[in-house]
Design a protein around this motif. Sequence first.
Motif, PDB file in Angstrom:
ATOM      1  N   GLU A 233       0.862  -1.176   0.000  1.00 30.02           N
ATOM      2  CA  GLU A 233       0.000   0.000   0.000  1.00 30.02           C
ATOM      3  C   GLU A 233       0.899   1.226   0.000  1.00 30.02           C
ATOM      4  N   THR A 234       0.747   2.068  -1.011  1.00 27.46           N
ATOM      5  CA  THR A 234       1.607   3.229  -1.158  1.00 27.46           C
ATOM      6  C   THR A 234       1.208   4.325  -0.167  1.00 27.46           C
ATOM      7  N   PRO A 235       2.111   5.269   0.123  1.00 26.06           N
ATOM      8  CA  PRO A 235       1.790   6.331   1.086  1.00 26.06           C
ATOM      9  C   PRO A 235       0.596   7.166   0.622  1.00 26.06           C
ATOM     10  N   GLY A 236      -0.211   7.611   1.581  1.00 23.13           N
ATOM     11  CA  GLY A 236      -1.399   8.386   1.252  1.00 23.13           C
ATOM     12  C   GLY A 236      -1.287   9.861   1.578  1.00 23.13           C
ATOM     13  N   ASP A 237      -0.077  10.320   1.987  1.00 22.52           N
ATOM     14  CA  ASP A 237       0.069  11.742   2.284  1.00 22.52           C
ATOM     15  C   ASP A 237      -0.027  12.572   1.004  1.00 22.52           C
ATOM     16  N   ARG A 238      -0.237  13.848   1.167  1.00 17.33           N
ATOM     17  CA  ARG A 238      -0.524  14.734   0.039  1.00 17.33           C
ATOM     18  C   ARG A 238       0.546  14.692  -1.048  1.00 17.33           C
ATOM     19  N   ALA A 239       1.815  14.830  -0.674  1.00 17.91           N
ATOM     20  CA  ALA A 239       2.890  14.884  -1.671  1.00 17.91           C
ATOM     21  C   ALA A 239       3.013  13.561  -2.419  1.00 17.91           C
ATOM     22  N   ALA A 240       2.983  12.452  -1.672  1.00 15.06           N
ATOM     23  CA  ALA A 240       3.114  11.148  -2.307  1.00 15.06           C
ATOM     24  C   ALA A 240       1.923  10.854  -3.205  1.00 15.06           C
ATOM     25  N   LYS A 241       0.731  11.218  -2.767  1.00 13.28           N
ATOM     26  CA  LYS A 241      -0.462  10.976  -3.567  1.00 13.28           C
ATOM     27  C   LYS A 241      -0.428  11.770  -4.860  1.00 13.28           C
ATOM     28  N   LYS A 242       0.007  13.014  -4.801  1.00  8.56           N
ATOM     29  CA  LYS A 242       0.092  13.830  -6.013  1.00  8.56           C
ATOM     30  C   LYS A 242       1.073  13.239  -7.010  1.00  8.56           C
ATOM     31  N   ALA A 243       2.186  12.690  -6.520  1.00 14.19           N
ATOM     32  CA  ALA A 243       3.158  12.075  -7.412  1.00 14.19           C
ATOM     33  C   ALA A 243       2.579  10.809  -8.042  1.00 14.19           C
ATOM     34  N   GLU A 244       1.864  10.008  -7.250  1.00  9.41           N
ATOM     35  CA  GLU A 244       1.338   8.732  -7.750  1.00  9.41           C
ATOM     36  C   GLU A 244       0.255   8.927  -8.796  1.00  9.41           C
ATOM     37  N   ILE A 245      -0.664   9.869  -8.571  1.00 10.83           N
ATOM     38  CA  ILE A 245      -1.786  10.015  -9.494  1.00 10.83           C
ATOM     39  C   ILE A 245      -1.379  10.625 -10.830  1.00 10.83           C
ATOM     40  N   ALA A 246      -0.140  11.079 -10.958  1.00 11.23           N
ATOM     41  CA  ALA A 246       0.335  11.579 -12.253  1.00 11.23           C
ATOM     42  C   ALA A 246       0.611  10.445 -13.230  1.00 11.23           C
ATOM     43  N   PHE A 247       0.544   9.190 -12.755  1.00 12.35           N
ATOM     44  CA  PHE A 247       0.845   8.031 -13.601  1.00 12.35           C
ATOM     45  C   PHE A 247      -0.396   7.158 -13.736  1.00 12.35           C
ATOM     46  N   SER A 248      -0.886   7.044 -14.948  1.00 13.04           N
ATOM     47  CA  SER A 248      -2.045   6.202 -15.207  1.00 13.04           C
ATOM     48  C   SER A 248      -1.584   4.810 -15.614  1.00 13.04           C
ATOM     49  N   PRO A 249      -2.301   3.759 -15.201  1.00  7.58           N
ATOM     50  CA  PRO A 249      -1.901   2.413 -15.602  1.00  7.58           C
ATOM     51  C   PRO A 249      -1.922   2.193 -17.105  1.00  7.58           C
ATOM     52  N   GLU A 250      -2.685   2.968 -17.849  1.00  3.91           N
ATOM     53  CA  GLU A 250      -2.735   2.782 -19.291  1.00  3.91           C
ATOM     54  C   GLU A 250      -1.584   3.453 -20.026  1.00  3.91           C
TER      55      GLU A 250
END
Length: 595
Positions: A540-557
């Motif tokens: 489970e990846t970190p859910g803090d603001r900075a980490a979440k913003k970095a993660e959602i920039a990458f789509s699985p497609e």
Amino acid sequence: MSTPPPPNQPPAGGFGAPTDPPPGGFGAPPPAPPNMQPPVPQQQPPAPPAAPPAPPAGPPQQPPTAPQQPPAQPAYGYPQQGYGYPQQGAPGGPAAPNPYGAPTAPMHAAQPLPGTPQGPSGSEKRTQLMIVGAAALAIVLIVAGGFWYASGSADDGEPQAGPSASTGAAPAGTPGSEKAPANPKARVLYNHPSPAPEESTSVKGSWLTDSVYAKSDIGKIVGYNLVDGGKKWELPLPGEICGATKHVSDNKTAFLFRASQPTPEVKYPPCTEVGVLDLTTGKLVWSGNAKGSATGDRPANFDEVTISGNTVAAGGTSGGAAWNLADGKSLWTPKADAEGCYDSGYAGGEALAVIRKCGRHPNQTLQAQTLDPATGAPTSSYKLSEGIEWASIISTKPLVVAADVGKTAKNATGISDLFVVDPKGELKSRISLASGNFGGKCRSTEVEMCSNIVVGNGKVYLPSIEHQGQESGRTNELLSFELETGKQTTDRSDAGERYTMYPLRMDGSNIIAYKSGPYDKGGQVVSIDGTTMKQTLLMETPGDRAAKKAEIAFSPEFSEFRYHNGKLFMSRTTARKSSISGGDPDYLFVSYTAS
């Protein structure tokens, strides 16, 4: 090196979820046991953009000069308008004669590449969408990235990249290699700043082994260690990388690159060079090219490259060719024939297969063939219906072909039907996905670029499209069809409220899937038991603001997702300088490690 985006880009604004369904759920087989049936949605997909342009009449006389690249990386994780673009495919008939023979086009010997290692480009900033603090936030529908890893061969002990389709024969209960860590809560391993060229530039290709993560960059490939993300090695290249396979064999992989940087006279150098990379050392094992059946003395222009065993095969609109993985020796090239046939693209893994185009538009026909990797001779051939322009290969063993028959695919998936072909080239079953209730997706012009769909345990697994959950969030389920009969099974694994699931690959008889999380939580990687469909949390990846913003920039497609042994990497396939100054960091890849 700059390249233009492809003609069939997703609509402006990104990728959003389809219309909420009425009660009843998605994609369930009739009949099904109580509580096992996902709901059936209203079929109201957003209007897709224009279809891709018609292909050339047979192989062109010259390699195209303008490359086809995937669209710029969209932001991921927020409801937006539209979520894809249309594609095409096909159905069947008889076998075809052998178009292959002894090698007819020489390949240049492996050569060292000029240049010295260059440091990575500086970080650029760009504005990303702000995280919305509402429980009802809909997570955008993005199809899972079609990249995965199976356990490596006994020779090298490294994980071997390959499509989950290659494990279609794995019996139920076959143990996987991925184990749940003592603590699945992950921390950020290393986030690498993205290069910022003036125009969209390909950075396709990423590979994860037991000891290194290798990623394409601008004019180079860099290997990073798995402890702190420090650089292990760097391979400079004379031109832009324009294609890469997801497969690894004997700890080697293959990629395509241009022989030079652009000049005022040649703005888009053709994609002619094939290279094989040793992932342990970072050394170029060999590189070269081949003449196409219609290119005269000029090297063929390639669109895709793949690996099956000891064979590297590259194909495109000007023909195909194959080489020995170890030394680059030319193995075979398809012969020209009176019908103007050419190998548009290959799919690898356990077997080697090809989509072969014959005739001239609009009367082209397609054949899906399995090949002897050593000689290129077809071992089976399945003819697709006339009028179908594009087809993709989901799996090579068993052979599963995806097509959009009569442009009936809904929700911009590019797949209306799957065709399961037996070793004799005869149709075993046909699976209809034209309802639009399922989330698998293929790109029309690329043979081995399907995502969000995996094959294993004698089944094909794919998710329902995202829909309203029991509460205020959105969710989906992982479902399956039997390859032998083409019928939907009662398999179902729920993503969970406010999570959306995307299958990545097989791991023995288990399915490895990524689950995008709600706005206030990180994403998850889970292993799903192929018999019980029970989920085991791997990360489970970190859910803090900075980490979440970095993660959602990458789509699985539109990104490359790599998970192995408690490490998750998400990377871009294109890079471009942001037109907006300031904002959040822009990363080439982000990575996480579970303890």
